[in-house]
Motif scaffolding. Structure first.
Motif, mmCIF file in Angstrom:
data_model
loop_
_atom_site.group_PDB
_atom_site.id
_atom_site.type_symbol
_atom_site.label_atom_id
_atom_site.label_comp_id
_atom_site.label_asym_id
_atom_site.label_seq_id
_atom_site.Cartn_x
_atom_site.Cartn_y
_atom_site.Cartn_z
ATOM 1 N N MET A 93 -33.934 -60.574 46.945
ATOM 2 C CA MET A 93 -33.922 -59.481 45.946
ATOM 3 C C MET A 93 -32.519 -59.319 45.379
ATOM 4 N N ASN A 94 -32.416 -59.434 44.084
ATOM 5 C CA ASN A 94 -31.114 -59.255 43.435
ATOM 6 C C ASN A 94 -30.710 -57.798 43.485
ATOM 7 N N GLN A 95 -29.434 -57.586 43.725
ATOM 8 C CA GLN A 95 -28.982 -56.201 43.666
ATOM 9 C C GLN A 95 -28.831 -55.846 42.193
ATOM 10 N N SER A 96 -29.053 -54.581 41.874
ATOM 11 C CA SER A 96 -29.032 -54.239 40.453
ATOM 12 C C SER A 96 -27.605 -54.240 39.915
ATOM 13 N N ILE A 97 -27.534 -54.520 38.636
ATOM 14 C CA ILE A 97 -26.266 -54.612 37.921
ATOM 15 C C ILE A 97 -26.089 -53.310 37.148
ATOM 16 N N ASN A 98 -24.933 -52.697 37.282
ATOM 17 C CA ASN A 98 -24.636 -51.502 36.495
ATOM 18 C C ASN A 98 -23.866 -51.936 35.267
ATOM 19 N N LEU A 99 -24.482 -51.753 34.107
ATOM 20 C CA LEU A 99 -23.855 -52.143 32.850
ATOM 21 C C LEU A 99 -23.739 -50.903 31.973
ATOM 22 N N PHE A 100 -22.540 -50.640 31.517
ATOM 23 C CA PHE A 100 -22.278 -49.494 30.650
ATOM 24 C C PHE A 100 -22.116 -49.972 29.217
ATOM 25 N N THR A 101 -22.240 -49.051 28.274
ATOM 26 C CA THR A 101 -21.895 -49.357 26.882
ATOM 27 C C THR A 101 -21.132 -48.156 26.331
ATOM 28 N N ILE A 102 -20.226 -48.452 25.407
ATOM 29 C CA ILE A 102 -19.461 -47.363 24.775
ATOM 30 C C ILE A 102 -19.043 -47.783 23.369
ATOM 31 N N GLY A 103 -18.961 -46.804 22.500
ATOM 32 C CA GLY A 103 -18.395 -47.005 21.167
ATOM 33 C C GLY A 103 -17.129 -46.178 21.091
ATOM 34 N N PHE A 104 -16.145 -46.643 20.323
ATOM 35 C CA PHE A 104 -14.882 -45.901 20.311
ATOM 36 C C PHE A 104 -14.743 -44.941 19.136
ATOM 37 N N THR A 105 -15.565 -45.054 18.107
ATOM 38 C CA THR A 105 -15.395 -44.140 16.979
ATOM 39 C C THR A 105 -15.856 -42.740 17.360
ATOM 40 N N LYS A 106 -15.309 -41.752 16.681
ATOM 41 C CA LYS A 106 -15.606 -40.337 16.912
ATOM 42 C C LYS A 106 -15.217 -39.899 18.322
ATOM 43 N N LYS A 107 -14.272 -40.620 18.936
ATOM 44 C CA LYS A 107 -13.738 -40.223 20.241
ATOM 45 C C LYS A 107 -12.220 -40.272 20.156
ATOM 46 N N THR A 108 -11.579 -39.323 20.803
ATOM 47 C CA THR A 108 -10.126 -39.412 20.923
ATOM 48 C C THR A 108 -9.825 -40.478 21.967
ATOM 49 N N ALA A 109 -8.613 -40.985 21.960
ATOM 50 C CA ALA A 109 -8.208 -41.950 22.977
ATOM 51 C C ALA A 109 -8.387 -41.324 24.359
ATOM 52 N N GLN A 110 -8.010 -40.065 24.496
ATOM 53 C CA GLN A 110 -8.119 -39.392 25.791
ATOM 54 C C GLN A 110 -9.569 -39.397 26.283
ATOM 55 N N LYS A 111 -10.476 -38.993 25.418
ATOM 56 C CA LYS A 111 -11.904 -38.944 25.782
ATOM 57 C C LYS A 111 -12.414 -40.341 26.133
ATOM 58 N N PHE A 112 -12.052 -41.317 25.326
ATOM 59 C CA PHE A 112 -12.496 -42.695 25.520
ATOM 60 C C PHE A 112 -12.060 -43.237 26.890
ATOM 61 N N PHE A 113 -10.765 -43.149 27.172
ATOM 62 C CA PHE A 113 -10.255 -43.725 28.424
ATOM 63 C C PHE A 113 -10.695 -42.919 29.648
ATOM 64 N N GLU A 114 -10.741 -41.601 29.530
ATOM 65 C CA GLU A 114 -11.198 -40.781 30.659
ATOM 66 C C GLU A 114 -12.663 -41.083 30.986
ATOM 67 N N THR A 115 -13.474 -41.273 29.947
ATOM 68 C CA THR A 115 -14.888 -41.593 30.159
ATOM 69 C C THR A 115 -15.019 -42.907 30.925
ATOM 70 N N LEU A 116 -14.264 -43.920 30.515
ATOM 71 C CA LEU A 116 -14.324 -45.224 31.199
ATOM 72 C C LEU A 116 -13.879 -45.100 32.657
ATOM 73 N N VAL A 117 -12.739 -44.464 32.873
ATOM 74 C CA VAL A 117 -12.185 -44.330 34.225
ATOM 75 C C VAL A 117 -13.140 -43.527 35.115
ATOM 76 N N ASN A 118 -13.616 -42.392 34.614
ATOM 77 C CA ASN A 118 -14.493 -41.520 35.409
ATOM 78 C C ASN A 118 -15.849 -42.156 35.713
ATOM 79 N N SER A 119 -16.254 -43.122 34.901
ATOM 80 C CA SER A 119 -17.543 -43.800 35.126
ATOM 81 C C SER A 119 -17.411 -44.953 36.108
ATOM 82 N N GLY A 120 -16.184 -45.316 36.435
ATOM 83 C CA GLY A 120 -15.972 -46.419 37.370
ATOM 84 C C GLY A 120 -16.103 -47.796 36.736
ATOM 85 N N VAL A 121 -15.882 -47.867 35.423
ATOM 86 C CA VAL A 121 -15.951 -49.153 34.723
ATOM 87 C C VAL A 121 -14.845 -50.080 35.248
ATOM 88 N N LYS A 122 -15.216 -51.345 35.515
ATOM 89 C CA LYS A 122 -14.243 -52.323 36.023
ATOM 90 C C LYS A 122 -13.669 -53.193 34.914
#
Length: 148
Positions: free
Chosen positions: A1-30
């Protein structure tokens, strides 16, 4: 049984740099997987390739990868954006393109797990990053998609 893959998606428009990077970091994106055709435009602001690569590493120790095979062609993009084509046609042409390119054979589950598909669209509904994620899930299965 394959372990599931966690795949995120994000768009950068309509986000401040702060919001964008904090969202990635807080989500645990590698790693951010850039799926844009053009990632050096001045319009990209903080998300221009060289800047983004630097910020990701500095702010969140997040890897950056650009995978052009996940981007639409200029023709497909122009028909939709510049010539105001309809979404259904864009979706059909784009899915045909990634199918022809067999993107599922060019990436590893390890690369995808904890990865985040990046493009410019603010929301995933009319965006090729969602199509890529869903296509990969169809082909590989076991992918949990989370739109940030």
């Amino acid at each position: 049984m394959n372990q599931s893959i966690n795949l995120f998606t994000i768009g950068f428009t309509k986000k401040t740099a702060q919001k964008f990077f904090e969202t990635l970091v807080n989500s645990g994106v590698k790693r951010v997987i850039d799926t844009r055709l053009n990632n050096v435009s001045q319009l990209a602001g903080f998300a221009k390739r060289a800047d983004l690569e630097y910020f990701l590493r500095q702010i969140g120790d997040i890897e950056y990868v650009h995978i052009l095979d996940m981007a639409p062609t200029k023709d497909i993009l122009d028909d939709y954006k510049k010539k105001k084509g309809d979404w259904e046609t864009y979706e059909q042409k784009f899915l045909q393109l990634v199918g022809d390119r067999q993107i599922e054979k060019k990436i590893s589950p390890e690369l995808l797990d904890g990865g985040c598909l990046l493009c410019s669209e603010a929301k995933p509904h009319h965006c090729h990053r969602r199509l890529v994620a869903e296509y990969l899930n169809d082909k590989l299965g076991n992918i949990r998609i989370k739109h940030l």
